[in-house]
Design a protein around this motif. Sequence first.
Motif, PDB file in Angstrom:
ATOM      1  N   LYS A  57      -2.116   5.221  -3.746  1.00 13.51           N
ATOM      2  CA  LYS A  57      -2.542   4.859  -2.414  1.00 13.51           C
ATOM      3  C   LYS A  57      -2.007   4.842  -1.433  1.00 13.51           C
ATOM      4  O   LYS A  57      -1.838   5.675  -0.408  1.00 13.51           O
ATOM      5  CB  LYS A  57      -3.737   3.576  -2.841  1.00 13.51           C
ATOM      6  CG  LYS A  57      -5.108   4.172  -2.088  1.00 13.51           C
ATOM      7  CD  LYS A  57      -5.892   3.444  -1.694  1.00 13.51           C
ATOM      8  CE  LYS A  57      -7.623   3.717  -3.024  1.00 13.51           C
ATOM      9  NZ  LYS A  57      -8.703   2.861  -2.906  1.00 13.51           N
ATOM     10  N   HIS A  58      -1.354   3.825  -1.148  1.00 13.49           N
ATOM     11  CA  HIS A  58      -0.177   2.834  -0.068  1.00 13.49           C
ATOM     12  C   HIS A  58       0.794   3.587  -0.150  1.00 13.49           C
ATOM     13  O   HIS A  58       2.202   2.881   0.852  1.00 13.49           O
ATOM     14  CB  HIS A  58      -0.831   1.684   0.603  1.00 13.49           C
ATOM     15  CG  HIS A  58      -2.209   1.375   0.906  1.00 13.49           C
ATOM     16  ND1 HIS A  58      -2.901   0.931   0.570  1.00 13.49           N
ATOM     17  CD2 HIS A  58      -3.321   2.949   1.384  1.00 13.49           C
ATOM     18  CE1 HIS A  58      -4.477   0.782   0.642  1.00 13.49           C
ATOM     19  NE2 HIS A  58      -4.286   1.931   1.189  1.00 13.49           N
ATOM     20  N   GLY A  59       1.686   3.793  -0.519  1.00  9.19           N
ATOM     21  CA  GLY A  59       3.200   3.601  -1.236  1.00  9.19           C
ATOM     22  C   GLY A  59       3.390   4.355  -0.346  1.00  9.19           C
ATOM     23  O   GLY A  59       4.795   4.394   0.338  1.00  9.19           O
ATOM     24  N   TYR A  60       3.188   5.639   0.873  1.00  9.13           N
ATOM     25  CA  TYR A  60       3.443   6.398   1.648  1.00  9.13           C
ATOM     26  C   TYR A  60       3.995   5.702   2.721  1.00  9.13           C
ATOM     27  O   TYR A  60       4.756   6.219   3.453  1.00  9.13           O
ATOM     28  CB  TYR A  60       2.852   7.458   2.389  1.00  9.13           C
ATOM     29  CG  TYR A  60       1.333   6.570   2.552  1.00  9.13           C
ATOM     30  CD1 TYR A  60       1.618   6.885   4.161  1.00  9.13           C
ATOM     31  CD2 TYR A  60       0.343   6.856   2.376  1.00  9.13           C
ATOM     32  CE1 TYR A  60       0.701   6.845   4.795  1.00  9.13           C
ATOM     33  CE2 TYR A  60      -0.413   6.397   2.658  1.00  9.13           C
ATOM     34  CZ  TYR A  60      -0.771   6.216   4.115  1.00  9.13           C
ATOM     35  OH  TYR A  60      -1.289   6.128   4.808  1.00  9.13           O
ATOM     36  N   ASP A 117      -0.382   7.157   8.551  1.00  9.45           N
ATOM     37  CA  ASP A 117      -1.513   7.722   7.084  1.00  9.45           C
ATOM     38  C   ASP A 117      -1.646   9.306   7.224  1.00  9.45           C
ATOM     39  O   ASP A 117      -1.297   9.710   6.254  1.00  9.45           O
ATOM     40  CB  ASP A 117      -2.853   7.226   7.982  1.00  9.45           C
ATOM     41  CG  ASP A 117      -2.450   6.227   8.112  1.00  9.45           C
ATOM     42  OD1 ASP A 117      -1.747   5.017   7.219  1.00  9.45           O
ATOM     43  OD2 ASP A 117      -3.203   5.092   8.433  1.00  9.45           O
ATOM     44  N   ILE A 118      -1.373   9.820   8.143  1.00 10.12           N
ATOM     45  CA  ILE A 118      -1.346  11.559   8.314  1.00 10.12           C
ATOM     46  C   ILE A 118      -0.727  12.784   7.726  1.00 10.12           C
ATOM     47  O   ILE A 118      -1.126  13.418   7.109  1.00 10.12           O
ATOM     48  CB  ILE A 118      -2.062  12.172   9.515  1.00 10.12           C
ATOM     49  CG1 ILE A 118      -3.210  11.538  10.896  1.00 10.12           C
ATOM     50  CG2 ILE A 118      -1.960  13.335   9.827  1.00 10.12           C
ATOM     51  CD1 ILE A 118      -3.565  11.863  12.131  1.00 10.12           C
ATOM     52  N   LEU A 119       0.943  11.686   8.245  1.00  6.66           N
ATOM     53  CA  LEU A 119       1.968  12.886   7.465  1.00  6.66           C
ATOM     54  C   LEU A 119       2.078  11.962   6.513  1.00  6.66           C
ATOM     55  O   LEU A 119       3.066  12.717   5.699  1.00  6.66           O
ATOM     56  CB  LEU A 119       3.193  13.065   8.477  1.00  6.66           C
ATOM     57  CG  LEU A 119       2.645  13.373  10.073  1.00  6.66           C
ATOM     58  CD1 LEU A 119       3.283  13.461  10.701  1.00  6.66           C
ATOM     59  CD2 LEU A 119       2.312  15.002   9.862  1.00  6.66           C
ATOM     60  N   ARG A 120       1.187  10.603   5.692  1.00  6.09           N
ATOM     61  CA  ARG A 120       2.225  10.130   4.818  1.00  6.09           C
ATOM     62  C   ARG A 120       3.442   9.752   5.022  1.00  6.09           C
ATOM     63  O   ARG A 120       4.425  10.222   4.539  1.00  6.09           O
ATOM     64  CB  ARG A 120       1.581  10.464   3.361  1.00  6.09           C
ATOM     65  CG  ARG A 120       0.108  10.756   3.160  1.00  6.09           C
ATOM     66  CD  ARG A 120      -0.009  11.251   1.995  1.00  6.09           C
ATOM     67  NE  ARG A 120       0.500  10.915   0.382  1.00  6.09           N
ATOM     68  CZ  ARG A 120       0.488   9.827   0.377  1.00  6.09           C
ATOM     69  NH1 ARG A 120      -1.052   9.759  -0.122  1.00  6.09           N
ATOM     70  NH2 ARG A 120       0.348   9.125  -1.171  1.00  6.09           N
ATOM     71  N   LEU A 121       3.489   8.804   6.104  1.00  3.31           N
ATOM     72  CA  LEU A 121       5.315   8.611   6.067  1.00  3.31           C
ATOM     73  C   LEU A 121       5.672   7.324   6.632  1.00  3.31           C
ATOM     74  O   LEU A 121       4.289   7.098   6.943  1.00  3.31           O
ATOM     75  CB  LEU A 121       5.860   9.238   7.270  1.00  3.31           C
ATOM     76  CG  LEU A 121       5.812  10.421   6.741  1.00  3.31           C
ATOM     77  CD1 LEU A 121       6.120  11.501   8.645  1.00  3.31           C
ATOM     78  CD2 LEU A 121       7.634  11.165   6.642  1.00  3.31           C
TER      79      LEU A 121
END
Lengths: 291, 189
Positions: free
Chosen positions: A104-107, B160-164
Amino acid sequence: MTLEKKENFSEKVLAELEKVKQTPAWKFKIKNLLFWILWVIFVVFGGSLAVAAIAFHTRFSGWNFYPVTHGSVGIFLLDTLPYVWLLIFIAFLFIGYENFKNTKHGYRYSFAGIVSFSLLCCLISGFVLYSIGVGKFLDEDFGKHLPFHHPAFEQQLKAWQNPGRGLLTGNVVSINFEIKTFVLQDAAENFWQVDGSNLVEEDWQEVLLAEAGELRLLGLNLSEVENNFIACLIMPWGEEMRGHGLNRSFPICGESNCDLPPFPDQKEIFDPSSCEGLPGYDVILRMKTLK
Amino acid sequence: MQLFSDLTDEEIAVRASRERFLFSAIMTRYQERLGRYIRRLGVFDKEEVEDILQDVFVKVYKNLQGFDPTLSFSSWIYRIAHNETMSYFRKKILRPQGHYVADAEKVFLTLGSNFNLEKELDLKIKADVLAKVLPKLPKKYREVLVLRYYEEKSYQEISDILRLPSGSVATLIHRAKKLLKKFLKHLEE
């Protein structure tokens, strides 16, 4: 977009939603859990098993004797690194990273952060596994079935089964104290007449008599035909190595099957009466003295 | 809808997963913004923008129970809009061909004041210059610039939008601005 158009669009979408079934919350939870489970399997479990095997292999690959077995640290490392375990470890870390990133928050965590965290987990659990003997099982028992992998003990034995380089290993079969000789049966089941007159009294008493059995010898192969060997230093294999391979049959390292680079012709640089000039003799002697 | 005007997006999202009619409140709030965002990402055809937007809302509704209330709803819905637009480009094997310029002047001023373009380069660049240059930037840089300066998102929201990771967002923005500056200088020459 005009108000009318906006309303039309909303109606169109709401009509579309009539046909849409929402994905239940548990599916998202399971998906997230699955990524964590895969991370645990590959990093905490798989990675730590690889670390345990690497630790065992590294410890018992014969560091102490590299000056006589390989000549230099570089050649020693090239010859003994546990490549298969290292590759498995890197693959597990990479798969673990991909799974962590998809949690879920790994990124939110950087590559370096995730890899460092995974590495730490692997190292901690890996050394716990190593300390309870899992590393030995993996490198020795499981590892012998792995393609391209040579267990640490097997590598050490191969390196010492090399009379051309003045290295010999085997079991003591009989001892003659009067003429300071003993007979040794090597891992290829050849018998060697070993001249032990250069050995110090301590070697005779503490190693040959007390440890009688699996030994490694540093010296000179006088005659390949008659299997005569002059011993300059003798060492027991030690507790960890005892019973781990001398019962296996290894061919003598010769021109066709030896991976190691040749040493200079020992007969030209070596004085059999004093052992002076024997490559690595001083290093091993110093090591033995320190012990 | 006025009944729900006091509710936050997140509150509406949680309730809309049980009461479908509330979903129209989400659409009212996001239709314009997401439409603009999709155009800014490089989709010009109005009908195609509408199609993508419809897919976005359908996807949002379908996955509403997967919405993580610890994130902002806005970031979540932007992420879906971003993914749908990228998937549109992939399906059409297209590259964004230009940039939405309607409010580029405002964006240019924000960007310009941010790294003193006019002072440093002594350029009298108009907003349409920026609109010409942006599409020339690599996708990763264009995306962050659009989110930061057109959509006025914070680093955390972009993350959060680009997952970076936020650190990567900061680096990308820094590099994007540097590259933009280079392009603008090249234009001057």
